[in-house]
Every structure is written in structure tokens, then in C-alpha cells.
Design an enzyme around this catalytic site. Structure first.
Site, PDB file in Angstrom:
ATOM      1  N   ARG A  10       0.805  -1.140   0.106  1.00 28.47           N
ATOM      2  CA  ARG A  10       0.046   0.180  -0.134  1.00 28.47           C
ATOM      3  C   ARG A  10       0.785   1.362   0.002  1.00 28.47           C
ATOM      4  NH1 ARG A  10      -3.175  -0.286   5.242  1.00 28.47           N
ATOM      5  NH2 ARG A  10      -4.251   1.726   4.300  1.00 28.47           N
ATOM      6  N   SER A  12       0.666   4.120   1.738  1.00 30.98           N
ATOM      7  CA  SER A  12       0.879   4.815   3.115  1.00 30.98           C
ATOM      8  C   SER A  12       2.190   4.803   3.552  1.00 30.98           C
ATOM      9  CB  SER A  12      -0.350   4.197   4.094  1.00 30.98           C
ATOM     10  OG  SER A  12       0.185   3.114   4.698  1.00 30.98           O
ATOM     11  N   THR A 123      -9.905   7.100  18.466  1.00 27.26           N
ATOM     12  CA  THR A 123      -9.168   5.703  18.028  1.00 27.26           C
ATOM     13  C   THR A 123     -10.064   5.092  16.982  1.00 27.26           C
ATOM     14  OG1 THR A 123      -8.361   3.592  18.760  1.00 27.26           O
ATOM     15  CG2 THR A 123     -10.192   4.536  19.997  1.00 27.26           C
ATOM     16  N   ARG A 127     -12.576  -2.300  19.116  1.00 27.68           N
ATOM     17  CA  ARG A 127     -11.960  -2.964  20.438  1.00 27.68           C
ATOM     18  C   ARG A 127     -11.386  -2.003  21.206  1.00 27.68           C
ATOM     19  NH1 ARG A 127      -6.756  -3.066  21.573  1.00 27.68           N
ATOM     20  NH2 ARG A 127      -6.307  -2.482  19.426  1.00 27.68           N
ATOM     21  N   ARG A 128     -10.622  -0.965  20.881  1.00 26.75           N
ATOM     22  CA  ARG A 128     -10.245   0.210  21.815  1.00 26.75           C
ATOM     23  C   ARG A 128     -11.253   0.689  22.473  1.00 26.75           C
ATOM     24  NH1 ARG A 128      -6.081   1.416  17.415  1.00 26.75           N
ATOM     25  NH2 ARG A 128      -4.433   0.192  17.614  1.00 26.75           N
ATOM     26  N   ARG A 145     -10.557   7.880  11.615  1.00 30.26           N
ATOM     27  CA  ARG A 145      -9.792   7.178  10.340  1.00 30.26           C
ATOM     28  C   ARG A 145      -8.668   7.843  10.252  1.00 30.26           C
ATOM     29  NH1 ARG A 145     -11.489   4.263   6.271  1.00 30.26           N
ATOM     30  NH2 ARG A 145      -9.374   4.371   5.631  1.00 30.26           N
ATOM     31  N   GLY A 146      -7.749   7.513   9.376  1.00 26.38           N
ATOM     32  CA  GLY A 146      -6.516   8.009   8.827  1.00 26.38           C
ATOM     33  C   GLY A 146      -5.121   7.191   9.152  1.00 26.38           C
ATOM     34  N   ASN A 147      -4.085   7.766   8.613  1.00 19.59           N
ATOM     35  CA  ASN A 147      -2.891   7.213   8.823  1.00 19.59           C
ATOM     36  C   ASN A 147      -2.384   7.673  10.387  1.00 19.59           C
ATOM     37  OD1 ASN A 147      -1.613   9.631   8.448  1.00 19.59           O
ATOM     38  ND2 ASN A 147      -1.509   9.175   5.990  1.00 19.59           N
ATOM     39  N   VAL A 148      -1.117   7.082  10.695  1.00 21.53           N
ATOM     40  CA  VAL A 148      -0.551   7.075  11.738  1.00 21.53           C
ATOM     41  C   VAL A 148      -0.280   8.941  12.032  1.00 21.53           C
ATOM     42  CG1 VAL A 148       1.441   7.007  13.322  1.00 21.53           C
ATOM     43  CG2 VAL A 148       0.384   5.322  12.173  1.00 21.53           C
TER      44      VAL A 148
END
Length: 309
Positions: A10, A12, A123, A127-128, A145-148
Site C-alpha cells: 500500500r 501509506s 481511535t 476493540r479500543r 480514520r486516517g494514517n498514523v
């Protein structure tokens, strides 16, 4: 010089980082050059919450490219893979696993216990969210949502709108941003997702030479731990968007290495939770996971998961 192997990834920053690290490790171990081939997935194009996108949304395009012969192998975040086998494809290696725990990144470098009631925490995982609610800290938890990088920017960036975010430590580490971590969360507070921190190196099952070559990257303890966790997840018939957590550790026992597997199913609102554990040998990793799932189901776990579609 031999022809470079084509590694599908990917686009990212995190995917490119972990794919490049895998490529470098393979070249160091075998001498084979590797080139990255970027593949766009439907998950990358969508802004919908992960829970709505479903299992496998980030891996299907990579697998399609593998089957079509456009790439030679792919690297996945193992927790993104559906639990069922894929006909014609083979997980040739599970490299050494990064720290599977979750981390907290906050304004003012506060720990979880130091966040005042009403703090806005973001988050992307059900689960979190469920486990944060279960702590009873009166936090406002919102799905993001989104990348780190973009998630951290919502705490530390010029347009920050959150007090904290919870992320996988492995992703933060692979991007070299561990200095920004406020707290690494104890699994007793926040049990990780099954296979979190692990990578899956996948190729075509019929490519025997490549299967053998990629095996140089395999780390048996990491594979055993992930096998136990994912066997539990599969037996529960839950996807990566369900409030299911698992963490397997390998330790030296009296008669050799042992796996200690903890599993939990939490209601989305955090009000109810079932937490159990099992132990066994690495050779029995899959059976340990299945047995723990059966224990969880016997204790009523299926009533907590709800729909996993």
C-alpha cells in the site's frame, strides 16, 4: 545481478516503511534485490470507519495483484488479513513481531490516568473504544480514520481537535515517532488486537522457490503467537472490526517453551467483558486459540460481539 523481486505494498507511509524494512531484511538475508510496487486498495480510497469497511479491505487489491502475477510477494499488517485461508496464496514468513501493545499520545504528555473527565480521545478500533469505556474514566471516545501521521496531528498538529489518540505501538515505532508516545498501555488495561504488531509476508503457494527464499524471514516464536491469537479470532467467527482482543506470549516453562494466551470479548459500550486465558506448547498454538475461543463462547462471548459485518 538477479532480477529484483517485486514487493507489493500500500502507499501509506506506514505500509511503505514496513515493506521497505522487509525488503531490506530479505536482501540482507538472501542477497536478492527487491523493488516496491505501490498498489491502491479500496480501503485507502474510502473515508468510512474501519468497522464499516469490513475485513480484508486493505489486502484484497494486493492479493489480486499477486494472483495476476503483477507482483511477486506482498507484506500485510497481519491483523488486517481475514482469518480464513486464501486459495493459491501462502503466508511464507512472519518476521519478528514488533511490540503488540497500544500506546497513548496526548496533549501535555499526560498518561491515561491523568486525563481529566470529558477528555476527547480518538481511535479507529471498536476493540479500543470498548476497553476505554470499560475503564470508567468518563472519557469521550470518538472513532477516527486516517494514517498514523494524520491521527497524531489531531493531537499535536496546528489544527488539533483531540486531547489524545490511541494507536498501535508497532506503527508508531516503524515510523520512528516513539518519542511522542505519552504512555505504552499495559495489556491488563488495553488488550491488543489479535496479530497486532505482526507482519505477514505472502506469495503464491505454487512458487516453491520464492516460498523457500522468503522463509529466511520467518520468526518461529512470532508465528506461534500470531497463530494462537488468530485461531481464537477465527473460532469466534469475529472480524477485525469486532470488540475482540488477544495477546499470546512465549515464555520458558519447566519442560520447554510455553504459550500463555489471554483473550477478551468486550461489549461495545464497555459494560460487560469476558476475559479468560489458556496455556500450552508452541506446537499446539492453533489448538490453544481454538480452545480459548470455546471457553469464551461457553461464557457467553457471542452475546457481546453483536454484528461483525
Amino acid at each position: 545481478m538477479s532480477t529484483p523481486l517485486r514487493l507489493g505494498t500500500r502507499g501509506s507511509a506506514l505500509a511503505l516503511a514496513q515493506s521497505q524494512q522487509t525488503a531490506d531484511a530479505l536482501t540482507a538475508a538472501t542477497g536478492r534485490p527487491v523493488e516496491l510496487v505501490r498498489i491502491v486498495t479500496s480501503g485507502d480510497r474510502s473515508s468510512a470507519p474501519v468497522a464499516q469497511l469490513g475485513v480484508g479491505v486493505f489486502v484484497s487489491a494486493l492479493r489480486d495483484a499477486l494472483i495476476a502475477g503483477e507482483i511477486d510477494f506482498a507484506v500485510h499488517s497481519y491483523k488486517d488479513l481475514p482469518t480464513g485461508p486464501h486459495a493459491g496464496l501462502h503466508i511464507a514468513a512472519v518476521p519478528p513481531r514488533q511490540d503488540p501493545r497500544d500506546v497513548l499520545i496526548t496533549k501535555g504528555n499526560r498518561t491515561l490516568a491523568e486525563l481529566p473527565p470529558g477528555s476527547l480521545v480518538g481511535t479507529g478500533a471498536v476493540r479500543r473504544i470498548a476497553q476505554l469505556h470499560a475503564l470508567g474514566l468518563e472519557l469521550q471516545v470518538t472513532p477516527i480514520r486516517g494514517n498514523v501521521d494524520s491521527r497524531i496531528a489531531r493531537v499535536h498538529g496546528p489544527e488539533a481537535d483531540l486531547d489524545a489518540v490511541v494507536l498501535a505501538r508497532a506503527g508508531v515505532a516503524r515510523l520512528g515517532r516513539t518519542a511522542e508516545i505519552s504512555e505504552t498501555l499495559d495489556p491488563m488495561l488495553m488488550l491488543p488486537a489479535p496479530a497486532q504488531g505482526a507482519l505477514a509476508v505472502e506469495c503464491r503457494a505454487g512458487d516453491a522457490d520464492l516460498v523457500e527464499l522468503l522463509a529466511a524471514l520467518d520468526h518461529a516464536p512470532s508465528r506461534a503467537a500470531v497463530t494462537a491469537e488468530r485461531a481464537m479470532l477465527a473460532t469466534l467467527e469475529a472480524g477485525c472490526s469486532a470488540p475482540v482482543a488477544a495477546h499470546a506470549e512465549l515464555a520458558e516453562g519447566e519442560s520447554g517453551d510455553e504459550i500463555y494466551l489471554r483473550g477478551a470479548v468486550i461489549s461495545p459500550d464497555g459494560v460487560r467483558a469476558i476475559r479468560l486465558s489458556r496455556t500450552g506448547t508452541p506446537a499446539d498454538a492453533a489448538e490453544i486459540g481454538k480452545a480459548l475461543a470455546a471457553d469464551l463462547l461457553d461464557a457467553g462471548a457471542d452475546t457481546l460481539m453483536g454484528s461483525t459485518e
